[in-house]
Design a protein around this motif. Structure first.
Motif, PDB file in Angstrom:
ATOM      1  N   ARG A 603       0.775  -1.245  -0.087  1.00 21.72           N
ATOM      2  CA  ARG A 603       0.047   0.010  -0.083  1.00 21.72           C
ATOM      3  C   ARG A 603       1.035   1.187  -0.013  1.00 21.72           C
ATOM      4  O   ARG A 603       0.429   2.442  -0.213  1.00 21.72           O
ATOM      5  CB  ARG A 603      -0.928   0.103   1.174  1.00 21.72           C
ATOM      6  CG  ARG A 603      -0.443  -0.215   2.467  1.00 21.72           C
ATOM      7  CD  ARG A 603      -1.255  -0.164   3.514  1.00 21.72           C
ATOM      8  NE  ARG A 603      -0.549  -0.296   5.104  1.00 21.72           N
ATOM      9  CZ  ARG A 603      -0.161  -1.267   5.691  1.00 21.72           C
ATOM     10  NH1 ARG A 603      -0.555  -2.476   4.788  1.00 21.72           N
ATOM     11  NH2 ARG A 603       0.431  -1.384   6.561  1.00 21.72           N
ATOM     12  N   ASP A 604       2.020   1.149   0.454  1.00 18.69           N
ATOM     13  CA  ASP A 604       3.000   2.424   0.323  1.00 18.69           C
ATOM     14  C   ASP A 604       3.712   2.584  -0.714  1.00 18.69           C
ATOM     15  O   ASP A 604       4.584   3.395  -0.868  1.00 18.69           O
ATOM     16  CB  ASP A 604       3.892   2.447   1.633  1.00 18.69           C
ATOM     17  CG  ASP A 604       3.225   2.451   3.040  1.00 18.69           C
ATOM     18  OD1 ASP A 604       2.142   2.930   2.909  1.00 18.69           O
ATOM     19  OD2 ASP A 604       3.504   1.683   4.020  1.00 18.69           O
ATOM     20  N   THR A 605       3.594   1.801  -1.704  1.00 15.51           N
ATOM     21  CA  THR A 605       4.295   1.809  -3.128  1.00 15.51           C
ATOM     22  C   THR A 605       3.756   2.766  -3.876  1.00 15.51           C
ATOM     23  O   THR A 605       2.274   3.044  -3.831  1.00 15.51           O
ATOM     24  CB  THR A 605       4.541   0.446  -3.732  1.00 15.51           C
ATOM     25  OG1 THR A 605       3.146  -0.025  -3.964  1.00 15.51           O
ATOM     26  CG2 THR A 605       5.104  -0.596  -2.863  1.00 15.51           C
ATOM     27  N   PRO A 606       4.555   3.454  -4.620  1.00 15.05           N
ATOM     28  CA  PRO A 606       3.773   4.431  -5.706  1.00 15.05           C
ATOM     29  C   PRO A 606       2.728   3.903  -6.478  1.00 15.05           C
ATOM     30  O   PRO A 606       1.697   4.818  -6.663  1.00 15.05           O
ATOM     31  CB  PRO A 606       5.008   5.122  -6.375  1.00 15.05           C
ATOM     32  CG  PRO A 606       6.100   4.771  -5.638  1.00 15.05           C
ATOM     33  CD  PRO A 606       5.804   3.281  -4.690  1.00 15.05           C
ATOM     34  N   VAL A 608       0.437   1.857  -6.035  1.00 15.95           N
ATOM     35  CA  VAL A 608      -0.858   1.600  -5.113  1.00 15.95           C
ATOM     36  C   VAL A 608      -1.337   2.992  -4.647  1.00 15.95           C
ATOM     37  O   VAL A 608      -2.587   2.987  -4.871  1.00 15.95           O
ATOM     38  CB  VAL A 608      -0.728   0.729  -3.959  1.00 15.95           C
ATOM     39  CG1 VAL A 608      -1.872   0.428  -3.182  1.00 15.95           C
ATOM     40  CG2 VAL A 608      -0.075  -0.801  -4.467  1.00 15.95           C
ATOM     41  N   LYS A 609      -0.572   3.955  -4.482  1.00 12.66           N
ATOM     42  CA  LYS A 609      -0.667   4.991  -3.947  1.00 12.66           C
ATOM     43  C   LYS A 609      -1.240   5.956  -4.969  1.00 12.66           C
ATOM     44  O   LYS A 609      -2.161   6.832  -4.586  1.00 12.66           O
ATOM     45  CB  LYS A 609       0.158   5.774  -3.091  1.00 12.66           C
ATOM     46  CG  LYS A 609       0.604   4.960  -1.764  1.00 12.66           C
ATOM     47  CD  LYS A 609       1.906   5.376  -1.162  1.00 12.66           C
ATOM     48  CE  LYS A 609       1.777   7.037  -0.639  1.00 12.66           C
ATOM     49  NZ  LYS A 609       2.865   7.560  -0.191  1.00 12.66           N
ATOM     50  N   ASN A 612      -5.494   7.379  -6.090  1.00 14.67           N
ATOM     51  CA  ASN A 612      -6.472   7.291  -4.832  1.00 14.67           C
ATOM     52  C   ASN A 612      -6.401   6.026  -4.554  1.00 14.67           C
ATOM     53  O   ASN A 612      -7.170   5.233  -4.942  1.00 14.67           O
ATOM     54  CB  ASN A 612      -7.914   7.974  -5.452  1.00 14.67           C
ATOM     55  CG  ASN A 612      -8.567   8.202  -3.905  1.00 14.67           C
ATOM     56  OD1 ASN A 612      -8.607   7.331  -3.054  1.00 14.67           O
ATOM     57  ND2 ASN A 612      -9.317   9.241  -3.777  1.00 14.67           N
ATOM     58  N   ARG A 613      -5.713   5.578  -3.656  1.00 12.86           N
ATOM     59  CA  ARG A 613      -5.456   4.242  -2.905  1.00 12.86           C
ATOM     60  C   ARG A 613      -6.887   3.711  -2.291  1.00 12.86           C
ATOM     61  O   ARG A 613      -7.298   2.712  -2.422  1.00 12.86           O
ATOM     62  CB  ARG A 613      -4.322   4.209  -1.790  1.00 12.86           C
ATOM     63  CG  ARG A 613      -4.330   2.970  -1.164  1.00 12.86           C
ATOM     64  CD  ARG A 613      -2.966   2.917  -0.198  1.00 12.86           C
ATOM     65  NE  ARG A 613      -3.139   4.058   0.637  1.00 12.86           N
ATOM     66  CZ  ARG A 613      -2.137   4.414   1.335  1.00 12.86           C
ATOM     67  NH1 ARG A 613      -0.815   3.909   1.485  1.00 12.86           N
ATOM     68  NH2 ARG A 613      -2.352   5.382   2.169  1.00 12.86           N
ATOM     69  N   ASN A 614      -7.654   4.534  -1.822  1.00 17.64           N
ATOM     70  CA  ASN A 614      -9.129   4.460  -1.279  1.00 17.64           C
ATOM     71  C   ASN A 614     -10.040   3.690  -2.233  1.00 17.64           C
ATOM     72  O   ASN A 614     -10.740   3.002  -1.850  1.00 17.64           O
ATOM     73  CB  ASN A 614      -9.704   5.620  -0.255  1.00 17.64           C
ATOM     74  CG  ASN A 614      -8.685   5.660   0.821  1.00 17.64           C
ATOM     75  OD1 ASN A 614      -8.234   4.671   1.434  1.00 17.64           O
ATOM     76  ND2 ASN A 614      -8.933   6.765   1.273  1.00 17.64           N
ATOM     77  N   THR A 616      -9.011   2.394  -5.034  1.00 17.07           N
ATOM     78  CA  THR A 616      -8.508   1.500  -5.480  1.00 17.07           C
ATOM     79  C   THR A 616      -9.160   0.042  -4.615  1.00 17.07           C
ATOM     80  O   THR A 616      -9.775  -0.955  -5.197  1.00 17.07           O
ATOM     81  CB  THR A 616      -7.149   1.057  -5.468  1.00 17.07           C
ATOM     82  OG1 THR A 616      -6.539   2.249  -6.443  1.00 17.07           O
ATOM     83  CG2 THR A 616      -6.819  -0.234  -6.045  1.00 17.07           C
ATOM     84  N   ARG A 834       9.159   6.230  -7.230  1.00 18.96           N
ATOM     85  CA  ARG A 834       8.565   7.429  -7.400  1.00 18.96           C
ATOM     86  C   ARG A 834       9.514   7.924  -8.438  1.00 18.96           C
ATOM     87  O   ARG A 834       9.230   8.540  -9.480  1.00 18.96           O
ATOM     88  CB  ARG A 834       8.659   8.161  -6.155  1.00 18.96           C
ATOM     89  CG  ARG A 834       8.108   9.759  -6.339  1.00 18.96           C
ATOM     90  CD  ARG A 834       8.086  10.641  -5.312  1.00 18.96           C
ATOM     91  NE  ARG A 834       7.708  11.770  -5.342  1.00 18.96           N
ATOM     92  CZ  ARG A 834       6.411  12.303  -5.563  1.00 18.96           C
ATOM     93  NH1 ARG A 834       5.405  11.278  -5.491  1.00 18.96           N
ATOM     94  NH2 ARG A 834       6.041  13.471  -5.648  1.00 18.96           N
TER      95      ARG A 834
END
Length: 842
Positions: A603-606, A608-609, A612-614, A616, A834
């Motif tokens: 979740r902290d990878t670019p 995924v982020k 808008n991760r939410n 996803t 990134r």
């Protein structure tokens, strides 16, 4: 009583009843016969048995035909007084009637010097014309008349020894229906009865479903007619009968009709027409009678004929009486004349015309004669005469003890009736009731007709001109209408042409089960075509007018002659289709869950982020629920599953498409926000995505709530869509709401596709627009194809189509949007940085 049928003569008969005991209070009646025979124009009493005080019963009885005067050739041929060959002319009947009213031995009409010889009653027949003619004279003298031939119109002044004729034709109709003979021919002699046949009998038969292929009138053959023309006309009628398709021919006629029929069939054998065996149905007024010239003709045509016959029973001693009868011991001249004609010989004291060379010995036996010449059993007509004579005798015996008795006086021990009271005899005779010597009850109904039935006779012929009257049924007028006719079908001998089985007689073959009848244009109603029953209908009987509809929970078998219960059908886990769809849904669910887990892990990878991760996570959860929602459609529908199927499906898909729409908008806004001086940065930072998902989903949620409140889905049975199945399904309740849910979901998909299509050329490292475009293109294609496919399928196939569409569209979103990211996360982790994303964007 002798069998009165085989004499080639006609005359009248005197029955004499004598009281030998001399006691008027207990009279023993012994009727016997005195014949008066016609010889030219002179009537003479052959032998007198009359004694003073005897009671005389007169009889005018036709014995086939008589010879007429010799032709003198003094006048033109058509003016010669030549009588019919067959028909007993009215002239002879009038003569016989007037002779009864004349002094014995003298022909002086209306004059009798010996009142004691006035007949107390007269018996006449068998032809209806004989009865009509004698009635016109004798009725004026109030002499009681008993007619044993074909019944006249009911007349209170005449006693009929022939049962009710209407019953006979009703039972003939029942007999035809019993054997399923609905296609018949009709033959009638050329007399006043022919019109009755065409206008009364045939229409009544038609009302009961029997059609007449032809009605042929037998020509009258007389010495004065053109014999060649008669034979030619008969040959033409013979050809019509033989060429007809019917196997059953009803012959309406009287005793002389048999002679005409035999002539027709005999002389027409030379006609150019093949001979076909027919089942002849004959009336009781007919009987087997031969003319002299027919004595050597065969009787094969009678094989298997069925006739109504006057009921008869042989009196005790009758057969022995015939065996003892011979011209030497019997002084009755009738027997001598009959003997010579029957044995074709000449008695020693008789004068012949030279055509007969053999002499009679007088010892010949009647039982040696062919049955076509003489029968040793009592026939129906003879039995009627027998009963008529006894009816008169029993009435005379009962009258002295009646309160209405006429005055009687005895003279030298013999009963003598007062002439002025003789007309009362008819009144008492109508009410007489007695048992004859055969043990059968004899009485009359209110219409002066004897209460008796008919026998049903099946004729069995043999090569020696003999035949057997095989009793195969009866008509009992005292029984209820449905039991009046009795048929012993097992006793019937059928012709060899039909393999000795009951022959059919139909216009065409009967329609089998699974078919219905359709009338042929221009043909009688008995002729029809057979059409297969339409879908959903059967006929389990033959010759039905219309096929019957199977119950809703049944369906026709292949032959459409039986309704089979339908089996319930729904998409279950026990069939390959249900199992396959369930496995696919489970597989995609595991894949979705794995992707969700992987995204949570990274979740902290670019990658995924980004975007808008939410959103996803929300999208993945929606796709997982969509795959799991497939299990609401598999299995037997229930109340809960029906409520959740379409509503959950509509809400989850709306959330998923809303997430896609929000992600697309965020991509566009994010790209625009990177431009210098752009105000879009503020929009990207605000909870815009959540607002889009919430507002777009709220509309669908509201629609589903309204749907559930107003007209919710429910479990239902569909008995009509599939022929052999009862489909268990979920009824949408409100079809319009169902399509509103689908329509709104399609609207969101089109908007998402349009926005993504416009953003498809944005840099790949920054957005998912290109993948969203492909996913929404696939999504829209699936659901555009879904609608026509869904509407064109039936049963559980409809459910399968919807499940497939859900899996296909959900899988399309999952694959197009997330598989590229999964590829980077799993296989190209070096790109999930990134620096790489910024460098690729630049």
């Amino acid at each position: 009583m002798v069998n009165q049928r085989r004499s080639d003569q006609q005359g009248f008969v005197f029955f004499k009843c004598r009281n030998d005991a001399g006691d008027s209070s207990n009279i023993s009646w012994s009727p016997f016969i005195i014949f008066l025979v016609a010889t030219g124009k002179t009537w003479r009493l052959i032998k007198e048995y009359y004694q003073s005080g005897d009671i005389v019963i007169g009889g005018i009885i036709s014995h086939i035909f008589i010879s007429s005067d010799e032709m003198t050739f003094e006048r033109h041929l058509h003016q010669e007084p030549i009588d019919d060959v067959i028909r007993f002319s009215a002239r002879w009947t009038y003569l016989a009637s007037l002779e009864l009213l004349s002094t014995r031995g003298k022909f002086i009409p209306n004059y009798k010097c010996d009142a004691q010889t006035i007949p107390v009653a007269v018996i006449g027949g068998p032809g209806s014309d004989v009865g009509l003619t004698m009635t016109s004279i004798l009725h004026s003298y109030k002499i009681p008349l008993l007619i044993y031939g074909y019944p006249l119109t009911p007349n209170n002044h005449i006693l009929s020894m022939f049962p009710n004729g209407a019953v006979q034709y009703k039972m003939m109709l029942q007999l035809l229906l019993h054997f399923n003979w609905t296609w018949i021919g009709v033959i009638s002699p050329d007399d006043e009865q022919a019109e009755w046949v065409a206008q009364v009998m045939v229409p009544v038969f038609s009302q009961s479903g029997i059609c007449v292929e032809f009605i042929e009138i037998l020509p009258q053959v007389t010495f004065s007619s053109n014999l060649a023309e008669g034979i030619a006309e008969g040959a033409e009628k013979y050809s019509i009968i033989m060429r007809s398709t019917t196997n059953v021919v009803v012959i309406h006629g009287e005793f002389e009709t048999m002679i005409l029929l035999r002539m027709l069939l005999h002389y027409s054998e030379f006609a150019d027409a093949s001979i076909k065996t027919k089942i002849w149905i004959m009336t009781a007024a007919m009987d087997f009678i031969s003319a002299s010239f027919q004595r050597d003709w065969g009787v094969d045509f009678m094989q298997s004929a069925i006739s109504f016959a006057l009921h008869s029973k042989e009196p005790v001693g009758f057969h022995r009486f015939l065996q003892k009868t011979n011209p030497n011991s019997d002084q009755d001249g009738f027997v001598r004349d009959f003997w010579q004609q029957a044995f074709n010989c000449l008695l020693s004291d008789s004068l012949g015309d030279g055509s007969i060379e053999e002499d009679c010995t007088g010892e010949e036996k009647l039982e040696t004669l062919p049955m076509s010449v003489f029968e040793m059993s009592m026939t129906g007509h003879s039995y009627s005469i027998y009963n008529a004579a006894h009816a008169v005798a029993h009435t005379l015996q009962a009258m002295p003890f009646s309160e209405f008795k006429h005055r009687a006086r005895t003279e030298r021990g013999r009963l003598k009736l007062a002439d002025q009271k003789l007309y009362q005899l008819h009144h008492f005779m109508r009410r007489v009731s007695f048992n004859n010597n055969c043990g059968e009850e004899i009485r009359f109904n209110s219409e002066s007709q004897i209460l008796a039935g008919f026998d049903i006779i099946n004729w069995v012929t043999f090569e020696n001109q003999s035949f057997l009257r095989n009793k195969v049924g009866k008509v009992d007028p005292k029984a209820t209408p449905d039991r009046m006719l009795t048929i012993y079908e097992d006793a019937i001998v059928w012709p060899g042409r039909f393999n000795k089985a009951r022959p059919p007689s139909l216009c065409n073959e009967r329609c089998p089960s699974g078919y219905s009848r359709r009338k042929k244009e221009g043909k009688p109603f008995c002729c029809y075509d057979c059409l297969p029953c339409p879908e959903g209908k059967i006929s389990n009987q033959r010759d039905v007018d219309d096929c019957s509809q199977c119950p809703e929970d049944h369906y026709p078998n292949k032959d459409k002659d039986l309704c089979i219960p339908k089996y319930t059908s729904f998409l279950s886990y026990e069939e390959p289709l249900g199992i396959s769809l369930a496995i696919v849904a489970v597989s995609f669910s595991f894949i979705t869950a794995w992707i969700l887990g992987m995204f949570l892990k990274h979740r902290d990878t670019p990658i995924v982020k980004a975007n808008n991760r939410n959103l996803t996570y929300t999208l993945l959860i929606s796709l997982l629920l969509s795959f799991l929602g497939v299990f609401l459609f598999i299995g037997q529908p229930g109340k809960v599953t029906c409520l959740l199927q379409q509503t959950i499906f509509g809400i989850i898909f709306s959330v998923a498409v809303s997430c896609v729409l929000a992600k697309t908008i965020i991509v566009v806004l994010a790209f625009m926000a990177t431009k210098p001086g752009s105000r879009m940065r503020n929009w990207v930072q605000k909870p815009l995505a959540s607002s889009i998902v919430f507002s777009a989903s709220s509309v669908q949620i509201t629609s589903c709530i309204v749907w559930l409140i107003t007209s919710p889905p429910f479990p239902d049975f569909d008995m009509h869509s599939m022929t052999e199945e009862i489909i268990l399904k979920c009824n949408e309740g409100s079809v319009s709401m169902f399509y509103c849910v689908l329509g709104y979901m399609g609207f969101l998909a089109i908007v998402s596709f349009s926005v993504a299509f416009l953003a498809r050329k944005l840099p790949d490292s920054f957005n998912e627009a290109k993948f969203i475009t492909f996913s929404m293109l696939l999504f829209c294609s699936v659901w555009l194809c879904f609608i026509p496919t869904y509407l064109s399928t039936k049963g559980k196939s409809m459910v399968a189509v919807e499940i497939f569409s859900i899996i296909a569209s959900t899988g399309g979103l999952l694959g197009c949007i997330f598989f590229p990211k999964c590829y980077i996360i799993v296989l190209r982790p070096q790109l999930n940085k990134r620096e790489q994303l910024i460098r690729r964007a630049n």
